[in-house]
Design a protein around this motif. Sequence first.
Motif, PDB file in Angstrom:
ATOM      1  N   PRO A 105       0.793  -1.233   0.000  1.00  0.00           N
ATOM      2  CA  PRO A 105       0.000   0.000   0.000  1.00  0.00           C
ATOM      3  C   PRO A 105       0.824   1.281   0.000  1.00  0.00           C
ATOM      4  CG  PRO A 105      -0.866  -1.565   1.603  1.00  0.00           C
ATOM      5  CD  PRO A 105       0.439  -2.120   1.105  1.00  0.00           C
ATOM      6  N   ASP A 106       1.892   1.334   0.804  1.00  0.00           N
ATOM      7  CA  ASP A 106       2.678   2.562   0.916  1.00  0.00           C
ATOM      8  C   ASP A 106       3.502   2.876  -0.331  1.00  0.00           C
ATOM      9  OD1 ASP A 106       1.670   3.079   3.441  1.00  0.00           O
ATOM     10  OD2 ASP A 106       3.330   2.074   4.461  1.00  0.00           O
ATOM     11  N   MET A 107       3.660   1.909  -1.212  1.00  0.00           N
ATOM     12  CA  MET A 107       4.395   2.133  -2.459  1.00  0.00           C
ATOM     13  C   MET A 107       3.463   2.106  -3.672  1.00  0.00           C
ATOM     14  SD  MET A 107       7.851  -0.094  -2.039  1.00  0.00           S
ATOM     15  CE  MET A 107       9.040   0.192  -0.752  1.00  0.00           C
ATOM     16  N   ASN A 108       2.187   1.807  -3.427  1.00  0.00           N
ATOM     17  CA  ASN A 108       1.193   1.698  -4.489  1.00  0.00           C
ATOM     18  C   ASN A 108       1.648   0.710  -5.582  1.00  0.00           C
ATOM     19  OD1 ASN A 108      -1.340   2.253  -5.522  1.00  0.00           O
ATOM     20  ND2 ASN A 108      -0.589   3.903  -6.823  1.00  0.00           N
TER      21      ASN A 108
ATOM     22  N   GLU B  45       9.979   0.609   7.019  1.00  0.00           N
ATOM     23  CA  GLU B  45       9.362  -0.704   6.885  1.00  0.00           C
ATOM     24  C   GLU B  45       8.082  -0.556   6.076  1.00  0.00           C
ATOM     25  OE1 GLU B  45       8.795  -2.892  10.487  1.00  0.00           O
ATOM     26  OE2 GLU B  45      10.918  -2.793  11.028  1.00  0.00           O
ATOM     27  N   TYR B  46       7.927  -1.436   5.102  1.00  0.00           N
ATOM     28  CA  TYR B  46       6.781  -1.392   4.208  1.00  0.00           C
ATOM     29  C   TYR B  46       6.071  -2.740   4.247  1.00  0.00           C
ATOM     30  CZ  TYR B  46       9.163   2.762   2.569  1.00  0.00           C
ATOM     31  OH  TYR B  46       9.783   3.991   2.519  1.00  0.00           O
ATOM     32  N   ALA B  47       4.832  -2.726   4.696  1.00  0.00           N
ATOM     33  CA  ALA B  47       4.049  -3.951   4.784  1.00  0.00           C
ATOM     34  C   ALA B  47       3.552  -4.346   3.394  1.00  0.00           C
ATOM     35  CB  ALA B  47       2.859  -3.742   5.712  1.00  0.00           C
ATOM     36  N   PHE B  48       3.532  -5.662   3.141  1.00  0.00           N
ATOM     37  CA  PHE B  48       2.876  -6.159   1.939  1.00  0.00           C
ATOM     38  C   PHE B  48       1.889  -7.244   2.333  1.00  0.00           C
ATOM     39  CE2 PHE B  48       6.927  -8.590   2.029  1.00  0.00           C
ATOM     40  CZ  PHE B  48       6.485  -9.904   1.897  1.00  0.00           C
ATOM     41  N   LEU B  49       0.907  -7.485   1.470  1.00  0.00           N
ATOM     42  CA  LEU B  49      -0.151  -8.417   1.805  1.00  0.00           C
ATOM     43  C   LEU B  49      -0.754  -9.028   0.552  1.00  0.00           C
ATOM     44  CD1 LEU B  49      -3.131  -6.706   1.333  1.00  0.00           C
ATOM     45  CD2 LEU B  49      -1.965  -5.373   3.076  1.00  0.00           C
ATOM     46  N   CYS B  50      -1.490 -10.108   0.763  1.00  0.00           N
ATOM     47  CA  CYS B  50      -2.265 -10.717  -0.309  1.00  0.00           C
ATOM     48  C   CYS B  50      -3.607  -9.996  -0.347  1.00  0.00           C
ATOM     49  CB  CYS B  50      -2.473 -12.211  -0.047  1.00  0.00           C
ATOM     50  SG  CYS B  50      -3.502 -13.021  -1.302  1.00  0.00           S
ATOM     51  N   ASP B  51      -3.993  -9.517  -1.528  1.00  0.00           N
ATOM     52  CA  ASP B  51      -5.277  -8.816  -1.624  1.00  0.00           C
ATOM     53  C   ASP B  51      -6.288  -9.571  -2.487  1.00  0.00           C
ATOM     54  OD1 ASP B  51      -4.115  -8.303  -4.067  1.00  0.00           O
ATOM     55  OD2 ASP B  51      -4.488  -6.157  -4.045  1.00  0.00           O
ATOM     56  N   ASN B  52      -6.049 -10.869  -2.714  1.00  0.00           N
ATOM     57  CA  ASN B  52      -7.050 -11.755  -3.329  1.00  0.00           C
ATOM     58  C   ASN B  52      -7.441 -12.763  -2.254  1.00  0.00           C
ATOM     59  OD1 ASN B  52      -6.850 -10.522  -5.821  1.00  0.00           O
ATOM     60  ND2 ASN B  52      -5.532 -12.087  -6.709  1.00  0.00           N
ATOM     61  N   PHE B  53      -8.694 -12.745  -1.849  1.00  0.00           N
ATOM     62  CA  PHE B  53      -9.135 -13.619  -0.761  1.00  0.00           C
ATOM     63  C   PHE B  53      -8.851 -15.071  -1.119  1.00  0.00           C
ATOM     64  CE2 PHE B  53     -12.245 -16.173   1.560  1.00  0.00           C
ATOM     65  CZ  PHE B  53     -11.918 -15.785   2.850  1.00  0.00           C
TER      66      PHE B  53
ATOM     67  N   ASN C  54       0.855 -12.023   4.889  1.00  0.00           N
ATOM     68  CA  ASN C  54       1.468 -10.706   4.771  1.00  0.00           C
ATOM     69  C   ASN C  54       2.963 -10.811   5.057  1.00  0.00           C
ATOM     70  OD1 ASN C  54       1.851 -10.591   7.674  1.00  0.00           O
ATOM     71  ND2 ASN C  54      -0.345 -10.196   7.796  1.00  0.00           N
ATOM     72  N   GLY C  55       3.639  -9.683   4.946  1.00  0.00           N
ATOM     73  CA  GLY C  55       5.057  -9.640   5.227  1.00  0.00           C
ATOM     74  C   GLY C  55       5.533  -8.202   5.228  1.00  0.00           C
ATOM     75  N   LYS C  56       6.841  -8.007   5.211  1.00  0.00           N
ATOM     76  CA  LYS C  56       7.357  -6.642   5.197  1.00  0.00           C
ATOM     77  C   LYS C  56       8.668  -6.566   4.458  1.00  0.00           C
ATOM     78  CE  LYS C  56       9.257  -6.923   9.868  1.00  0.00           C
ATOM     79  NZ  LYS C  56       9.235  -6.324  11.201  1.00  0.00           N
ATOM     80  N   ILE C  57       8.874  -5.408   3.882  1.00  0.00           N
ATOM     81  CA  ILE C  57      10.147  -5.058   3.256  1.00  0.00           C
ATOM     82  C   ILE C  57      10.797  -4.027   4.155  1.00  0.00           C
ATOM     83  CG2 ILE C  57      11.269  -4.030   1.241  1.00  0.00           C
ATOM     84  CD1 ILE C  57       8.939  -5.129  -0.429  1.00  0.00           C
ATOM     85  N   ILE C  58      12.009  -4.329   4.605  1.00  0.00           N
ATOM     86  CA  ILE C  58      12.745  -3.420   5.469  1.00  0.00           C
ATOM     87  C   ILE C  58      13.800  -2.734   4.606  1.00  0.00           C
ATOM     88  CG2 ILE C  58      14.242  -3.223   7.497  1.00  0.00           C
ATOM     89  CD1 ILE C  58      12.918  -5.964   8.367  1.00  0.00           C
ATOM     90  N   VAL C  59      13.729  -1.405   4.532  1.00  0.00           N
ATOM     91  CA  VAL C  59      14.663  -0.628   3.722  1.00  0.00           C
ATOM     92  C   VAL C  59      15.608   0.089   4.668  1.00  0.00           C
ATOM     93  CG1 VAL C  59      14.910   1.158   1.969  1.00  0.00           C
ATOM     94  CG2 VAL C  59      12.887  -0.320   1.953  1.00  0.00           C
TER      95      VAL C  59
END
Length: 127
Positions: A78-81, A103-111, A120-125
Amino acid sequence: MDRARRQFCIRSACGLGALLAVAAIEAQDLKNVVSKERIIAIEARKFVYTPNEITVKKDETIVLAFTAVDFIHGFFIPDMNIRADLKPGQVTEVRLTPGKAGEYAFLCDNFCGSGHEEMNGKIIVTE
């Protein structure tokens, strides 16, 4: 062939050779830039990404190479669109270059079922 015409041909050939040399050097530089991209393989499976935590440096270009095992999963930061569909049986590449530490969260958006919310998970920059 007179002397002026011969010199013109020689100079033209030298100029063309110099242009080709510059083009070859630029092509090699471009290849070096592309080859410096780090490829990170990620498996998407109900209800987890493996790995689900990725650490990269600020301004480092990475390619996330997703393989979905069992379902058409989604990938969304979401934070990187940034968003992609991850289809089973094919590799889906997502290229990104984070420009800001954090830190940027990522997730599955297809149920994908009853454990979907945990996918979900995260990318740490880092700097």
